[in-house]
Design a protein around this motif. Structure first.
Motif, PDB file in Angstrom:
ATOM      1  N   ASN A  75       3.879  -5.137 -67.562  1.00 34.51           N
ATOM      2  CA  ASN A  75       5.147  -4.826 -66.909  1.00 34.51           C
ATOM      3  C   ASN A  75       6.210  -5.720 -67.503  1.00 34.51           C
ATOM      4  OD1 ASN A  75       4.715  -2.975 -64.399  1.00 34.51           O
ATOM      5  ND2 ASN A  75       2.952  -4.330 -64.508  1.00 34.51           N
ATOM      6  N   GLU A 104      12.822   6.296 -59.783  1.00 38.38           N
ATOM      7  CA  GLU A 104      12.876   5.273 -58.753  1.00 38.38           C
ATOM      8  C   GLU A 104      11.610   5.357 -57.916  1.00 38.38           C
ATOM      9  OE1 GLU A 104      15.695   3.794 -55.072  1.00 38.38           O
ATOM     10  OE2 GLU A 104      16.610   4.899 -56.744  1.00 38.38           O
ATOM     11  N   THR A 105      10.944   4.222 -57.756  1.00 39.69           N
ATOM     12  CA  THR A 105       9.691   4.176 -57.014  1.00 39.69           C
ATOM     13  C   THR A 105       9.958   4.050 -55.513  1.00 39.69           C
ATOM     14  OG1 THR A 105       9.452   1.774 -56.986  1.00 39.69           O
ATOM     15  CG2 THR A 105       8.651   2.940 -58.952  1.00 39.69           C
ATOM     16  N   TYR A 106       8.928   4.253 -54.721  1.00 41.03           N
ATOM     17  CA  TYR A 106       9.052   4.080 -53.275  1.00 41.03           C
ATOM     18  C   TYR A 106       9.276   2.612 -52.905  1.00 41.03           C
ATOM     19  CZ  TYR A 106       4.254   2.320 -53.108  1.00 41.03           C
ATOM     20  OH  TYR A 106       3.116   1.581 -53.303  1.00 41.03           O
ATOM     21  N   TYR A 107       8.931   1.679 -53.811  1.00 39.49           N
ATOM     22  CA  TYR A 107       9.131   0.257 -53.544  1.00 39.49           C
ATOM     23  C   TYR A 107      10.428  -0.257 -54.186  1.00 39.49           C
ATOM     24  CZ  TYR A 107       6.130   0.481 -57.723  1.00 39.49           C
ATOM     25  OH  TYR A 107       5.565   0.830 -58.926  1.00 39.49           O
ATOM     26  N   HIS A 108      11.312   0.679 -54.532  1.00 35.82           N
ATOM     27  CA  HIS A 108      12.678   0.383 -55.002  1.00 35.82           C
ATOM     28  C   HIS A 108      12.735  -0.346 -56.342  1.00 35.82           C
ATOM     29  CE1 HIS A 108      13.884   2.005 -51.206  1.00 35.82           C
ATOM     30  NE2 HIS A 108      13.145   1.100 -50.579  1.00 35.82           N
ATOM     31  N   TRP A 109      11.923   0.100 -57.244  1.00 32.86           N
ATOM     32  CA  TRP A 109      12.040  -0.276 -58.644  1.00 32.86           C
ATOM     33  C   TRP A 109      12.437   0.980 -59.398  1.00 32.86           C
ATOM     34  CZ3 TRP A 109       7.610  -3.780 -60.852  1.00 32.86           C
ATOM     35  CH2 TRP A 109       7.498  -4.937 -60.081  1.00 32.86           C
ATOM     36  N   GLN A 111      11.686   2.535 -63.074  1.00 30.38           N
ATOM     37  CA  GLN A 111      10.750   2.229 -64.153  1.00 30.38           C
ATOM     38  C   GLN A 111      10.383   3.458 -64.962  1.00 30.38           C
ATOM     39  OE1 GLN A 111       7.334   0.594 -62.171  1.00 30.38           O
ATOM     40  NE2 GLN A 111       6.525   2.576 -61.621  1.00 30.38           N
ATOM     41  N   ASN A 125      10.715  -2.007 -66.300  1.00 31.39           N
ATOM     42  CA  ASN A 125      11.149  -2.019 -64.907  1.00 31.39           C
ATOM     43  C   ASN A 125      12.465  -2.738 -64.708  1.00 31.39           C
ATOM     44  OD1 ASN A 125       8.338  -1.371 -63.924  1.00 31.39           O
ATOM     45  ND2 ASN A 125       7.947  -3.426 -64.700  1.00 31.39           N
ATOM     46  N   VAL A 127      14.066  -4.208 -60.820  1.00 30.42           N
ATOM     47  CA  VAL A 127      13.999  -4.209 -59.361  1.00 30.42           C
ATOM     48  C   VAL A 127      15.392  -3.886 -58.851  1.00 30.42           C
ATOM     49  CG1 VAL A 127      13.498  -5.582 -57.305  1.00 30.42           C
ATOM     50  CG2 VAL A 127      12.143  -5.912 -59.386  1.00 30.42           C
TER      51      VAL A 127
END
Length: 128
Positions: A75, A104-109, A111, A125, A127
């Motif tokens: 990463n 956009e990921t569910y954990y707010h990144w 990537q 990535n 954040v």
């Protein structure tokens, strides 16, 4: 406090693969660590080492050489969504394979998921 010093990648071509990451992310080689079977890059917080296949024997890992499938995930953080987009496309132009375009990921990144030229998985990535 314990810290992560290196993540090491077994590579078929340590010069080409370390050069790929160096050019793509601007990581400098740690020349003092250079050997015929090893290259290292300074990422600013830790380092990425690239081991030639001969290192399997050196580390008494011959029985585990050339495992199939995804065995690790690098990463690498960048500064913005735009940088994720730009570097992902630059990586593809340099020989990477885009597996999952930037999202956009569910954990707010934000990537992108790619394979490097030797088929190792890495993500770019930021954040949010």
């Amino acid at each position: 406090m314990n810290t992560l010093s290196y993540v090491n990648v077994f590579a078929r071509d340590i010069v080409a693969l370390s050069g790929f990451y160096s050019r793509l992310f601007g990581f400098n080689e740690i020349e003092a660590m250079r050997s015929p079977i090893f290259r290292a890059l300074d990422t600013g917080k830790s380092s990425i080492g690239f081991n030639a296949q001969e290192a399997y024997d050196l580390l008494q890992l011959s029985a585990y050489a050339n495992p199939s499938g995804c065995r690790f995930l690098l990463n690498i953080d960048v500064d913005s969504r735009q940088e994720v987009d730009r570097v992902a496309m630059q990586a593809v132009a340099a020989g990477a394979t885009l597996i999952k375009p930037p999202y956009e990921t569910y954990y707010h990144w934000y990537q992108a998921v790619l394979l490097d030229p030797e088929q190792n998985v890495f993500r770019i990535n930021v954040v949010l």
